[in-house]
Scaffold this motif. Structure first.
Motif, PDB file in Angstrom:
ATOM      1  N   ALA A  29      22.795 -16.153 -28.863  1.00  0.00           N
ATOM      2  CA  ALA A  29      22.876 -15.582 -27.442  1.00  0.00           C
ATOM      3  C   ALA A  29      22.158 -14.321 -27.246  1.00  0.00           C
ATOM      4  N   ILE A  30      21.270 -14.147 -26.269  1.00  0.00           N
ATOM      5  CA  ILE A  30      20.462 -12.922 -26.205  1.00  0.00           C
ATOM      6  C   ILE A  30      20.861 -12.403 -24.702  1.00  0.00           C
ATOM      7  N   ASP A  31      20.959 -11.140 -24.705  1.00  0.00           N
ATOM      8  CA  ASP A  31      21.345 -10.423 -23.402  1.00  0.00           C
ATOM      9  C   ASP A  31      20.050  -9.793 -23.062  1.00  0.00           C
ATOM     10  N   ARG A  32      19.257 -10.064 -22.249  1.00  0.00           N
ATOM     11  CA  ARG A  32      17.841  -9.495 -22.061  1.00  0.00           C
ATOM     12  C   ARG A  32      18.303  -8.044 -21.659  1.00  0.00           C
ATOM     13  N   GLU A  33      19.047  -7.691 -20.703  1.00  0.00           N
ATOM     14  CA  GLU A  33      19.229  -6.658 -19.993  1.00  0.00           C
ATOM     15  C   GLU A  33      19.928  -5.522 -20.958  1.00  0.00           C
ATOM     16  N   CYS A  34      20.571  -5.843 -21.902  1.00  0.00           N
ATOM     17  CA  CYS A  34      21.156  -5.238 -22.891  1.00  0.00           C
ATOM     18  C   CYS A  34      20.268  -4.955 -24.190  1.00  0.00           C
ATOM     19  N   ARG A  35      19.526  -5.967 -24.200  1.00  0.00           N
ATOM     20  CA  ARG A  35      18.549  -6.079 -25.494  1.00  0.00           C
ATOM     21  C   ARG A  35      19.295  -6.246 -26.790  1.00  0.00           C
ATOM     22  N   THR A  36      20.257  -7.202 -26.581  1.00  0.00           N
ATOM     23  CA  THR A  36      21.320  -7.369 -27.871  1.00  0.00           C
ATOM     24  C   THR A  36      21.106  -8.944 -27.893  1.00  0.00           C
ATOM     25  N   ALA A  37      21.707  -9.288 -29.308  1.00  0.00           N
ATOM     26  CA  ALA A  37      21.728 -10.647 -29.507  1.00  0.00           C
ATOM     27  C   ALA A  37      23.325 -10.921 -30.467  1.00  0.00           C
ATOM     28  N   ALA A  38      23.642 -12.186 -30.376  1.00  0.00           N
ATOM     29  CA  ALA A  38      24.885 -12.429 -31.000  1.00  0.00           C
ATOM     30  C   ALA A  38      24.617 -13.834 -31.501  1.00  0.00           C
ATOM     31  N   TRP A  39      25.260 -14.491 -32.670  1.00  0.00           N
ATOM     32  CA  TRP A  39      25.273 -15.604 -33.024  1.00  0.00           C
ATOM     33  C   TRP A  39      26.422 -16.076 -33.596  1.00  0.00           C
ATOM     34  N   ALA A  40      26.380 -17.524 -33.655  1.00  0.00           N
ATOM     35  CA  ALA A  40      27.681 -18.185 -34.453  1.00  0.00           C
ATOM     36  C   ALA A  40      26.795 -19.369 -35.150  1.00  0.00           C
ATOM     37  N   HIS A  41      27.554 -19.619 -36.252  1.00  0.00           N
ATOM     38  CA  HIS A  41      27.078 -21.050 -36.816  1.00  0.00           C
ATOM     39  C   HIS A  41      28.377 -21.677 -37.552  1.00  0.00           C
ATOM     40  N   CYS A  42      28.168 -22.921 -37.741  1.00  0.00           N
ATOM     41  CA  CYS A  42      28.830 -23.978 -38.446  1.00  0.00           C
ATOM     42  C   CYS A  42      27.906 -24.831 -39.473  1.00  0.00           C
ATOM     43  N   GLY A  43      28.211 -24.831 -40.676  1.00  0.00           N
ATOM     44  CA  GLY A  43      27.465 -25.642 -41.666  1.00  0.00           C
ATOM     45  C   GLY A  43      26.335 -25.054 -42.391  1.00  0.00           C
ATOM     46  N   ASP A  44      25.331 -25.752 -42.858  1.00  0.00           N
ATOM     47  CA  ASP A  44      23.957 -25.189 -43.394  1.00  0.00           C
ATOM     48  C   ASP A  44      22.953 -25.100 -42.329  1.00  0.00           C
ATOM     49  N   THR A  45      23.027 -25.189 -41.145  1.00  0.00           N
ATOM     50  CA  THR A  45      21.866 -24.827 -40.259  1.00  0.00           C
ATOM     51  C   THR A  45      21.839 -23.160 -40.355  1.00  0.00           C
ATOM     52  N   ARG A  46      20.701 -22.738 -40.574  1.00  0.00           N
ATOM     53  CA  ARG A  46      20.552 -21.261 -40.569  1.00  0.00           C
ATOM     54  C   ARG A  46      19.885 -20.594 -39.593  1.00  0.00           C
ATOM     55  N   LEU A  47      20.112 -19.381 -39.339  1.00  0.00           N
ATOM     56  CA  LEU A  47      19.560 -18.442 -38.749  1.00  0.00           C
ATOM     57  C   LEU A  47      19.221 -17.381 -39.412  1.00  0.00           C
ATOM     58  N   TYR A  48      17.876 -17.040 -39.203  1.00  0.00           N
ATOM     59  CA  TYR A  48      17.296 -15.753 -39.926  1.00  0.00           C
ATOM     60  C   TYR A  48      16.778 -14.798 -38.811  1.00  0.00           C
ATOM     61  N   CYS A  49      16.948 -13.692 -39.137  1.00  0.00           N
ATOM     62  CA  CYS A  49      16.148 -12.591 -38.213  1.00  0.00           C
ATOM     63  C   CYS A  49      15.391 -11.797 -39.147  1.00  0.00           C
ATOM     64  N   PHE A  50      14.064 -11.691 -38.710  1.00  0.00           N
ATOM     65  CA  PHE A  50      13.251 -11.040 -39.489  1.00  0.00           C
ATOM     66  C   PHE A  50      12.842  -9.866 -38.761  1.00  0.00           C
ATOM     67  N   ARG A  51      12.666  -8.526 -39.418  1.00  0.00           N
ATOM     68  CA  ARG A  51      12.412  -7.280 -38.797  1.00  0.00           C
ATOM     69  C   ARG A  51      11.591  -6.770 -39.623  1.00  0.00           C
ATOM     70  N   GLN A  52      10.343  -6.533 -39.056  1.00  0.00           N
ATOM     71  CA  GLN A  52       9.067  -5.755 -39.740  1.00  0.00           C
ATOM     72  C   GLN A  52       8.771  -6.566 -40.945  1.00  0.00           C
ATOM     73  N   GLY A  53       8.818  -7.956 -40.773  1.00  0.00           N
ATOM     74  CA  GLY A  53       8.393  -8.778 -41.889  1.00  0.00           C
ATOM     75  C   GLY A  53       9.548  -9.161 -43.013  1.00  0.00           C
ATOM     76  N   GLN A  54      10.836  -8.626 -42.923  1.00  0.00           N
ATOM     77  CA  GLN A  54      11.716  -8.796 -43.793  1.00  0.00           C
ATOM     78  C   GLN A  54      12.959  -9.300 -43.219  1.00  0.00           C
ATOM     79  N   ILE A  55      13.669 -10.103 -43.906  1.00  0.00           N
ATOM     80  CA  ILE A  55      14.847 -10.796 -43.489  1.00  0.00           C
ATOM     81  C   ILE A  55      15.946  -9.549 -43.305  1.00  0.00           C
ATOM     82  N   HIS A  56      16.296  -9.449 -41.906  1.00  0.00           N
ATOM     83  CA  HIS A  56      17.273  -8.238 -41.539  1.00  0.00           C
ATOM     84  C   HIS A  56      18.677  -8.962 -41.711  1.00  0.00           C
ATOM     85  N   ALA A  57      18.701 -10.224 -41.354  1.00  0.00           N
ATOM     86  CA  ALA A  57      20.034 -11.000 -41.166  1.00  0.00           C
ATOM     87  C   ALA A  57      19.806 -12.481 -41.252  1.00  0.00           C
ATOM     88  N   GLN A  58      20.985 -12.685 -41.873  1.00  0.00           N
ATOM     89  CA  GLN A  58      20.976 -14.396 -42.276  1.00  0.00           C
ATOM     90  C   GLN A  58      22.238 -15.004 -42.372  1.00  0.00           C
TER      91      GLN A  58
END
Length: 189
Positions: A29-58
């Protein structure tokens, strides 16, 4: 929770494969006005966030092999090829308590952040270093996903798991999003 209830309902209504139907999921979920994101997951489907070419969150998989890595019984790089890699401790479609993990609060977005949401059919054949290299050389989210899909097609064994992915890039005030639609197993043979 609502998606889980719907899957359980279909299981009860089904008579064949539907009775054992499960799904893994990630919600970003991305809030464009606040420029923030949040996420949730279940299982082994993954979310990666890359910042400056490096994994910042997974996200952390809800799987037997992830628990083995956490207990230092298995190296992280061994997850991809372990014979028990598909044993999950959480998935949508369970009547038991559902284990959904979420980000801790909101995540401030920066220019150039790139998110990859993908099923195990994609990440299993794309090591994190390759994903980062593909991101660095891609001019668009679609080009990034094309490079990752090409690697799956080139390296996956016949009849391997299907794959789906979504790429989201933060560019100025815009978000560029591309979806790699589910690829059926028959397309991979």
């Amino acid at each position: 929770a609502h998606a889980n209830e719907n899957i359980v309902e279909e299981q009860l209504r089904g008579s064949g494969e539907e009775t054992d139907m499960r799904s893994t999921a990630v919600v970003l979920a991305i809030d464009r006005e606040c420029r923030t994101a949040a996420w949730a997951h279940c299982g082994d489907t993954r979310l990666y966030c890359f910042r400056q070419g490096q994994i910042h969150a997974q996200t952390r998989d809800h799987s037997m092999v992830q628990e083995m890595v956490d207990a230092r019984l298995l190296l992280a790089e061994e997850i991809r090829h372990h014979p028990r890699r598909n044993v999950l401790y959480a998935a949508l479609g369970t009547e038991d308590q559902l284990d959904i993990a979420g980000s801790d609060g909101t995540f401030a977005l920066l220019e150039g952040d790139a998110f990859l949401i993908c099923t195990d059919g994609l990440w299993e054949y794309n090591e994190e270093a390759f994903v980062g290299d593909a991101l660095a050389s891609a001019g668009t989210p679609a080009a990034w996903l094309d490079a990752l899909a090409a690697r799956v097609r080139a390296t996956a064994r016949a009849n391997h798991d299907n794959y789906t992915a979504v790429a989201v890039w933060v560019r100025g005030d815009d978000l560029e999003t591309t979806v790699l639609k589910p690829t059926p197993r028959s397309a991979l043979v």
